[in-house]
Write an enzyme that holds these catalytic residues in place. Structure first.
Site, mmCIF file in Angstrom:
data_model
loop_
_atom_site.group_PDB
_atom_site.id
_atom_site.type_symbol
_atom_site.label_atom_id
_atom_site.label_comp_id
_atom_site.label_asym_id
_atom_site.label_seq_id
_atom_site.Cartn_x
_atom_site.Cartn_y
_atom_site.Cartn_z
ATOM 1 N N HIS A 260 -9.875 -0.932 -11.535
ATOM 2 C CA HIS A 260 -8.693 -0.724 -12.369
ATOM 3 C C HIS A 260 -9.082 -0.186 -13.751
ATOM 4 C CE1 HIS A 260 -4.536 -1.750 -13.743
ATOM 5 N NE2 HIS A 260 -5.144 -1.886 -14.914
ATOM 6 N N GLU A 261 -10.012 -0.864 -14.394
ATOM 7 C CA GLU A 261 -10.407 -0.444 -15.755
ATOM 8 C C GLU A 261 -11.123 0.907 -15.721
ATOM 9 O OE1 GLU A 261 -8.979 -1.978 -18.089
ATOM 10 O OE2 GLU A 261 -8.442 -3.794 -16.984
ATOM 11 N N HIS A 264 -8.543 3.502 -16.128
ATOM 12 C CA HIS A 264 -8.208 3.684 -17.551
ATOM 13 C C HIS A 264 -9.295 4.513 -18.233
ATOM 14 C CE1 HIS A 264 -4.670 1.176 -18.018
ATOM 15 N NE2 HIS A 264 -5.254 0.100 -17.531
ATOM 16 N N GLU A 290 -1.336 3.201 -17.546
ATOM 17 C CA GLU A 290 -1.314 2.287 -16.413
ATOM 18 C C GLU A 290 -1.225 3.059 -15.094
ATOM 19 O OE1 GLU A 290 -2.130 -0.676 -17.174
ATOM 20 O OE2 GLU A 290 -1.899 -1.616 -15.221
HETATM 21 CO CO CO Z 1 -4.220 -1.709 -16.915
#
Ligand code: CO
Length: 491
Positions: A260-261, A264, A290
């Site tokens: 997830h990160e 980003h 996001e």
């Molecule tokens: Co996030």
């Protein structure tokens, strides 16, 4: 162009201060010994004070005024100047007294939230939240006057420029209609999970996490992975700091957190190099940010193809286990389980947590909803959307998130708008590149990232999320791609 040039220099210096702030904040969350906390808070607030002073200075006001008369020709510069003016208006439209009162009230409410949440004590916490909400409403009215938006839309616009209730409400209405039935159908056919055998050594999890980051394309020459209490992506585009947390009892949370990160981080890496120090070179919006993390985590890393890649790596890292099978791993990563806590929610139930918060915060800001009505309304919403009750459990109900005590009203919708965007972008990307599963099979993450860079990352803040979606997918944001994706994946 002389005035615009001078503005660019002023904003470049503000960016340098933001860089220092980002690394100091990362250090505070990751490295700093407890005893440094007080001095660090002073250092950060001095830095922020300086930066605010520079932004609100008469020099800034005058150069903005004359730059607007210069007539810029490049679309990038025109967008940049518009964003500069918006940042200036944002910084100057709130009276100092209000900014200070809000900062004081939110620090106090966050502090009380930590204590009273642990004690499940809503009564004691409520007056602190009430104070924050009163000040946020005052702020919303100021922003609303300055930017000609309704008060709640003005708060949404702070986190996701261009997002408003006119866009949100119909999207959320469709989701809250469709999702509860879908969840029920999935629960009826879901098989029980076969447990894995812990422990999973933390060094091994960390090494595997870094291997996955490298596979996706994380550039370790300008970024790193560390540990913090809450995972985040910080730093700046030239030096991206992501974090995760580990638990020896299971490896799934840390690995998907890293994925997830990394999503980003890839966005930060891909921002337009020529404009990094300018407002137009930065990520415009929490929703788009996001969308990039969810596209990587939910779209790519929870796919069948990725789990197929992951399985031999798990065996190599932790040794073979009888329950390390493709099917069981997939069942674990795609388990649907309606629960009380938003941050633990799966892809299918997550939007319902957001819709509950959206409906309440909108009423708090715009309809004078009484704060003391919140626990009962929360319980009612949980019953309606999840068949669960938080009647006596405010700790795991209305008090579970730090967003409201910290004054972040209008933030929550970004999570679900991000999920809808991710699904729609995935669909458009597949239309152009062919099967994404096959690209993952072949470990061609570079092809996927190049598409995202071309259509999203490389534009920085030049477009709003709505313009970006139309450009990248040919249509405005809607719920079709997301609902198709979850039906295909879970049914
Ligand atoms: Co996030």
């Amino acid at each position: 162009m002389k005035s615009y040039q001078s503005l660019k220099e002023q904003f470049e210096m503000l960016y340098h201060m933001k860089h220092a702030d980002a690394i100091l904040s990362w250090d505070e969350a990751v490295m700093m010994p407890n005893g440094g906390a007080n001095a660090r808070q002073h250092a950060l607030s001095s830095l922020r004070g300086l930066s605010h002073e520079k932004m609100c200075s008469p020099l800034m006001r005058d150069t903005l005024k004359s730059a607007k008369e210069e007539g810029l020709s490049s679309a990038w510069d025109i967008a940049n100047l518009r964003l500069m003016e918006k940042q200036y208006l944002h910084a100057t439209c709130l009276p100092n007294k209000l900014v200070k009162a809000l900062s004081h009230a939110t620090l106090e409410a966050e502090h009380k939230w930590r204590t009273y949440r642990a004690e499940n004590n809503w009564q004691a916490f409520q007056p602190y939240l009430e104070k924050v909400i009163g000040l946020v409403k005052e702020k919303a009215i100021r922003l609303s006057d300055t930017f000609s938006l309704s008060p709640y839309d003005a708060l949404l616009d702070e986190f996701s420029p261009g997002l408003n209730t006119r866009v949100l409400s119909p999207l959320f209405d469709t989701l809250k209609e469709a999702l509860p039935t879908l969840v029920e159908q999935v629960l009826n056919k879901q098989k029980p999970l076969l447990p894995f055998n812990p422990p999973f050594a933390i060094e091994k999890q960390a090494a595997l996490g870094q291997e996955l980051m490298g596979l996706i394309g994380f550039d370790f020459s300008r970024g790193r992975l560390d540990v913090s209490h809450h995972p985040f992506c910080g730093g700046v585009s030239e030096d991206v700091r992501i974090t995760t947390r580990y638990d020896e009892k299971e490896f799934m949370t840390s690995l998907m957190g890293v994925c997830h990160e990394t999503g980003h981080a890839m966005y930060e890496f891909g921002l337009p190099a020529d404009y990094l120090s300018q407002p137009v070179g930065q990520a415009p919006c929490m929703s788009i940010h996001e969308s990039q993390s969810l596209l990587v985590e939910m779209g790519l890393c929870r796919s069948n193809a990725f789990i197929k890649l992951l399985l031999p790596k798990l065996v190599k890292t932790f040794g073979a286990q009888p329950t390390f099978s493709l099917e069981n791993l997939r069942d674990h990563y795609l388990n649907v389980s309606p629960g009380l806590i938003r941050v633990d929610a799966d892809e299918l139930t997550y939007p319902l947590h957001i819709i509950l918060r959206y409906e309440l915060e909108k009423r708090l800001i715009e309809d004078d909803l009484n704060v003391d009505a919140l626990p009962a309304l929360w319980d009612e919403g949980m019953k309606k959307y999840f068949n669960l009750s938080t009647a006596t459990d405010n700790k795991n109900g209305v008090m579970q998130d730090v967003h409201w005590p910290s004054g972040a009203f209008g933030y929550f919708p970004a999570y679900t708008i991000g999920a809808l965007m991710a699904a729609q972008l995935y669909e458009a990307m597949e239309g152009e590149l062919g099967s994404i599963n096959q690209l993952i099979d072949e470990q061609r993450f570079d092809v996927i990232m190049a598409w995202l860079r071309k259509n999203i990352h490389g534009y920085g803040a030049r477009y709003t999320f709505d313009e970006l979606m139309r450009k990248a997918t040919g249509k405005p944001l809607d719920t079709h791609a997301f609902l198709n994706h979850v039906k295909k994946r879970y049914l």
